[in-house]
Motif scaffolding. Structure first.
Motif, PDB file in Angstrom:
ATOM      1  N   LYS A  78      11.028  11.347  -2.423  1.00 32.76           N
ATOM      2  CA  LYS A  78      12.165  12.247  -2.225  1.00 32.76           C
ATOM      3  C   LYS A  78      13.441  11.465  -1.946  1.00 32.76           C
ATOM      4  N   VAL A  82       1.048  12.183  -4.327  1.00 34.48           N
ATOM      5  CA  VAL A  82       1.646  11.876  -3.032  1.00 34.48           C
ATOM      6  C   VAL A  82       3.159  12.053  -3.081  1.00 34.48           C
ATOM      7  N   LEU A  83       3.685  12.634  -2.022  1.00 37.21           N
ATOM      8  CA  LEU A  83       5.130  12.765  -1.859  1.00 37.21           C
ATOM      9  C   LEU A  83       5.548  11.933  -0.652  1.00 37.21           C
ATOM     10  N   LYS A 131       1.358   8.771  -9.679  1.00 35.94           N
ATOM     11  CA  LYS A 131       0.945   9.870  -8.779  1.00 35.94           C
ATOM     12  C   LYS A 131       1.901  10.021  -7.601  1.00 35.94           C
ATOM     13  N   VAL A 132       2.868   9.127  -7.523  1.00 39.44           N
ATOM     14  CA  VAL A 132       3.706   9.087  -6.326  1.00 39.44           C
ATOM     15  C   VAL A 132       5.127   9.557  -6.644  1.00 39.44           C
ATOM     16  N   THR A 133       5.642  10.404  -5.817  1.00 37.08           N
ATOM     17  CA  THR A 133       7.025  10.867  -5.927  1.00 37.08           C
ATOM     18  C   THR A 133       7.728  10.507  -4.622  1.00 37.08           C
TER      19      THR A 133
END
Lengths: 757, 757
Positions: free
Chosen positions: A503, A468-469, A499-501
């Motif tokens: 921005k 996920v972004l 799993k998460v990024t």
């Protein structure tokens, strides 16, 4: 509330970008390099007030390596920045000088060293005026107007009940005037921007900043191009605390104008001195408090007048005026309150947002007076606070009634519990050390509330591999909100945090979310992220119910799998469900908006619903004062705060510890020294800011009184500890020394002089 | 449909990025520079088939400036790319070589020249095998399997009615076999990517590519990192035509792996030879057609077998098989149809998407045979087409019935009208010049349809100054879709086009929208943009109705103002309404999805609803052939297409002219020459592609038969003209020379040899 168990929130999670930051891998704006990059450096005014007669930059321009020099006339747009009306600040001064250090010309050169040496060669002739330096002088009738509309920037009143009647009912009245000084934000990284003209006629600005959309607005206006041609990308930002709004817009606009003119990237990176003299400070204040109470300790009336030194430009003075106005009465249930809050212009570096937005100033004054009242009433200071403290269903100073999330009394109870186990400090006083304990209670409105719009946009995009972004319109400047957002999404989607990024903010990809201020990250930003994640969850649940041939309410998302309820064997990896959803045409991305309920209040009296929630806190500080040196050692500091719901325990502890040290600096160490309008200690040798060696032993106690307007019930915590710690410090010093200092900072010298006299 | 007037669509609008492109200001990927950038260059197989015995790169690695050399074993992920199952293509071959030119090792060096010279020093020992080069050989029982699953990539049947019964009813039957050759995409800009590792552990890839999300999927898989850590930004792209999918994923993955390994930006930019031998071609084909008709011209049955040469890897062969299958029967109302479509592996450069996706191949064969049938029936070829052409309510070859947007007959009528005014070519034949006229009718399914998912995401973000930024998940590779999107938004929001900016695709900011193929940009992409703009419009209308104190249905958006209906004096600038909407908390950004209705059909017979719409066209080409040289001059070419609704007239004319020239190249000039599996003319000296000097005088006639599934009724036009022009050319040559060439290309040499024999 049904008790729900969580796996990704309410725990201690390390910053998702922590490794990059501590290993030095994270590139900050000033680290960036682009081919053919040029450097900008400003030539500044050397008087605090006056009129520019002549600017001669011929010698400077002839220096090899100097590419161009910009003056006000070279700005395509209106040459104005400002966060709120009145928009009154030029990028480059062209006629009047309003503070010493104001930018007049921008030199663009092949290296920064050349630009800097060229700045020294620009000849600027100024007719100097006597600077207006004191708020009382600025407020006088007939005094020179620093801006055409006069010297009052913003002034508001709060009227609750009938304060005259209140004082008539009072049996004890205390009345005093308090002062607080200016404070520098002192972030690790000074301000920096890099403007890169793009092939398609757009311009991209990388910036160490707090509010990228604010930059976009100002840059496009001053470039005179549509905002859609401007992209602002927040670079890693080494702290901001309210300090990188106006100045980032200023240098962002200047760099962009030069970059577009020359067709080359332009970097402007401030040095420490520029950062101190050329960007906003915390408002100094003069605050008069009068408090009336019954003999049993019931506070019946408070009358408060706040005068804030706004410096040369408005910046966020209106916000600070409002925050001070609304918080001045403290977290107490008081029937009659009158507050007047005013900011005025002076010929000093402009003041604006600084962690707490006026609340630390009034909290210090208010809590000092509560202690003075307690002394007059001969009531234990903590009991006095307990007696008057806001409870569920009570009305705040604005008459707003909260039936949920008013955890003040619980924080007082936690402190009472701790106090029992503290050493009885009186007994410890001996020849060298003076021991004392100070308490404070405080509240801090969460998010913008009455001050302005509160909309945040966030996007949550799942890829076919289940990762996920997140894109949010609010910035992480070090406070850890990216980690909080990651936790929220991981919790909603039942995936692991790796799993998460998240921005950094890019204005191209999310809705204008206003400034990242007022402890709104977790609450309003988190809510937008939560809502977007919920939409993605819907698609996953819909898809999984098709795959399992079951009802949607039987689907559970957990541990990177999608399960069928009550059946641990029926599971599909989330990534397979994500991929199936994508190929079935169920969107696995959403852009959501969180809009705080609108503030609804009388604009004359400021009575009404002002904030979506308040953070409440009670602090206790045990100190000892060295009779020989005036040095204060904090032996114990306990900060109890109602945060609604803990998202990241580690992050909150970091904010409470950092905020408390910020408050300690304000209260004890930090002093911006003006001499005839000039800051004479614009460096960290002469301006003492707490370092790691000055760390105080803050212990955090968290109360969770569910806040229905935040994600999972959470409320912000970025600002509140500043006010709590500063106020507790002042009270501890008074307790230890027997001297009531009605000003901040209370420095070693102040203490030493007081106790040796 | 209520007749509506438009101001921003249906007109001729210059490309919004035209100035940058023609002035050379636009930076393409290979123009980019980053500090410390390295360059990648592949060492390729020099045999068409074999097994790798040994790779020795010690000499190459020792060359000064060579930084590293990557082999298959150095790839963290599965070393596989592929757009559709079977995913069968390695980034770097490690065991088996399947085509000459396949990459085996990647050299990373400080300059490209060094990398290239090092590639020549790598010693690769290969056990060569006899390459399988012909489709009939590949299809034989017992032949060596190029891939473990056998040599058939994909094979499908279409069964409508009872073709046996159909031929029993037929009074005239024609039957022939046709061939088409390979075609190179021949874009101006060869493939290029630049991978830049970011400070936050993410990686940004700038790419000349067609489908950024496809790159993201493959790069993250081969890097073995979550897709959310990978950002793909489409750079300006100098053409693609289906050619920058697999290869961009291949070099994007390789550059990323090297960049992450080395912590430095890595550029891989192909030279022309690499672009021809190392990326997919258009499938060559062998197509057998049998058509039966009544004496009155009514076509009753067609039986078709298509064999496509897929080369070494699957790429988009499954799509091409499907498109050829579904379009083979042509735009005719035929009760009995049987089609078999198959792609097989051979040891040649792999074949995949190329403008038209198999439709040009079958259209050429089909339309050639329609002419041959006309001759057999002694019916005018255009009348035969008119008689059998699809009309509203008719069933296509898949049995799909369209009651709207079937403009074929109208295009035939337009051509008939033009034909009346043409010179009677027979009379012009003289000793040197042979004159002839060719016709063709065609259809092309719009968007993915039966081939796959069709979801597109788009964001429309208005700023407070009323300007708009559009982000779409589909790429503009030169076809002008950014201009079309800008027009759609300008039309919906009543603003001028100069207020609109359209981003190049950034995977971070929009939903995975699949590949930009199949003429889906305007239709499905445009619909997503349209929907997002409608949401922004809602906020503006809501805000304006509050400002005007009027009903929402009284609000009109026009010319950058918001008006009150029937009152030209009541107007507010759109930017003021936008700003007010923002400050009131009405979102002025939206992320919308357009999902085409799902294809619903029998997977055995391919009967059912396959596409959301078809573009229909009729072409007429008047030529003269030089008896002495075989040279063909196109004297007149008229392309009539049903585009549903014109958005950008200039853009459509560009597509029709460019697509027709693409078809002319396929039909007359372009020939990829393989010798024992090696392409021996991998350069533009030996591979003749039409230049501006070969431009044919295409005249565009547009028919607007409203398509309910497109924005404002529009349908795509990117691919259709290729098939129409190629087929008309072949028929014109037959008409002029009396010789029926049942193959493409029909080169000058072919014609000269045929007419002089």
């Amino acid at each position: 509330m049904v008790k729900k168990s969580f796996t990704k929130i309410g725990i201690a999670v390390k910053k998702i970008d922590g490794v990059e930051l501590v290993t030095g891998k994270a590139k900050f704006t000033a680290d960036m390099k682009f081919p053919n990059m040029l450097y900008g450096y400003a030539c500044r005014a050397n008087v605090a007030a006056g009129r520019i007669k002549k600017i001669d930059y011929s010698t400077a321009l002839a220096i090899p390596g100097v590419v161009t020099i910009l003056l006000a006339k070279d700005i395509p747009g209106p040459n104005i920045i400002g966060i709120l009306p009145p928009f009154d600040q030029p990028l480059l001064a062209s006629e009047e000088i309003r503070y010493e250090g104001e930018s007049i010309a921008l030199i663009i050169a092949k290296t920064k060293a050349v630009a800097k040496s060229a700045a020294a060669k620009i000849i600027i002739e100024i007719d100097p005026w006597n600077p207006i330096l004191r708020v009382d002088e600025a407020s006088k009738e007939g005094v020179r107007k620093i801006h055409p509309q006069g010297n009052v920037i913003f002034s508001k009143k709060l009227i609750k009940g009938d304060v005259k009647k209140g004082f008539e009912e009072a049996e004890v009245i205390v009345e005093n005037t308090y002062h607080t000084g200016f404070q520098e934000h002192a972030y690790l990284e000074p301000e920096a921007v890099c403007a890169v003209p793009m092939a398609n006629g757009r311009i991209t600005i990388y910036a160490s900043c707090q509010s990228p959309f604010h930059l976009r607005t100002h840059i496009s206006a001053n470039l005179n191009v549509p905002a859609s041609r401007v992209e602002v990308i927040q670079a890693y930002t080494g702290g901001s605390f309210g300090g990188k709004d106006d100045v980032a817009a200023e240098i962002g606009s200047l760099a962009s104008i030069a970059a577009v003119k020359l067709g080359k990237p332009v970097m402007i990176a401030h040095e420490r001195e520029e950062s101190i003299i050329g960007s906003n400070l915390r408002h100094a204040s003069r605050i008069h408090y009068k408090t009336g109470a019954k003999k049993d300790g019931t506070i019946v009336a408070r009358e408060i007048e706040i005068l804030l030194d706004g410096g040369a430009y408005a910046s966020e003075s209106p916000f600070v005026v409002m925050k001070a106005l609304i918080h001045a009465a403290g977290p107490y249930n008081i029937p009659h309150v009158f507050v007047k809050s005013t900011a005025v212009y002076t010929n000093k570096t402009y003041c604006g947002a600084c962690r707490g937005f006026g609340v630390p100033q009034v909290t210090f004054a208010s809590e000092s007076q509560v202690d003075e009242l307690a002394a007059a009433l001969k009531i234990d200071p903590l009991e006095l606070r307990y007696k008057n403290g806001l409870r569920h269903g009570d009305a705040t100073a604005t008459g707003q009634v909260f039936n949920q999330s008013v955890g003040l009394i619980e924080t007082i109870n936690k402190i009472k519990e701790k106090k029992k186990h503290s050493h009885p400090t009186e007994e410890l006083n001996n020849s060298r050390w003076l021991y004392g304990t100070g308490f404070s209670c405080m509240l801090q409105g969460i998010s913008n509330g009455a001050e302005g719009i509160d909309v945040v946009g966030a996007s949550v995009q799942m890829s076919q591999d289940g990762s996920v972004l997140i894109g949010v319109g609010l910035t992480d400047m070090g406070q850890g909100s990216r980690t909080v957002f990651a936790q929220i999404v991981a919790e909603v989607l039942g995936i692991t945090i790796d799993k998460v990024t998240v921005k950094q903010v890019d204005t191209d990809s999310v809705h204008d979310s206003g400034p990242t201020v007022a402890s709104r990250g977790t609450t309003v930003g988190g809510m937008a992220v939560f809502k977007a994640a919920q939409e993605v969850k819907k698609s996953l649940v819909k898809m999984a119910s098709l795959m399992f041939k079951s009802e949607e309410d039987q689907i559970i998302l957990k541990d990177n799998f999608v399960f069928l309820k009550n059946n641990n064997l029926a599971k599909i990896p989330t990534k397979e469900v994500a991929s199936a959803a994508y190929w079935t045409g169920f969107p696995i991305m959403d852009l959501a908006f969180s809009k705080a309920p609108e503030a609804n209040y009388n604009h004359e009296t400021h009575q009404g619903d002002i904030y979506i929630a308040y953070n409440f806190g009670t602090h206790m500080m045990n100190i000892r004062v060295d009779r020989y040196t005036g040095k204060v050692e904090v032996l114990q500091h306990i900060a109890a705060h109602d945060v609604g719901k803990v998202i990241n325990l580690l992050g909150i502890e970091g904010q409470v510890e950092g905020g408390s040290l910020f408050g300690f600096g304000l209260a004890h160490m930090e002093k911006v020294i003006f001499q005839e309008g000039k800051i004479i200690n614009a460096n960290f040798a002469d301006y003492a800011v707490p370092t790691v060696k000055d760390r105080i032993p803050t212990e955090t106690i968290l109360v969770e009184d569910y806040n229905p307007t935040g994600p999972f019930g959470a409320k912000g915590i970025g600002e509140p500890p500043v006010a709590g710690a500063a106020a507790a410090f002042a009270n501890a010093v008074a307790d230890a020394t027997g001297v009531r200092f009605r000003k901040l900072p209370i420095t070693r010298e102040d203490i030493l002089m007081a106790i040796t006299n």
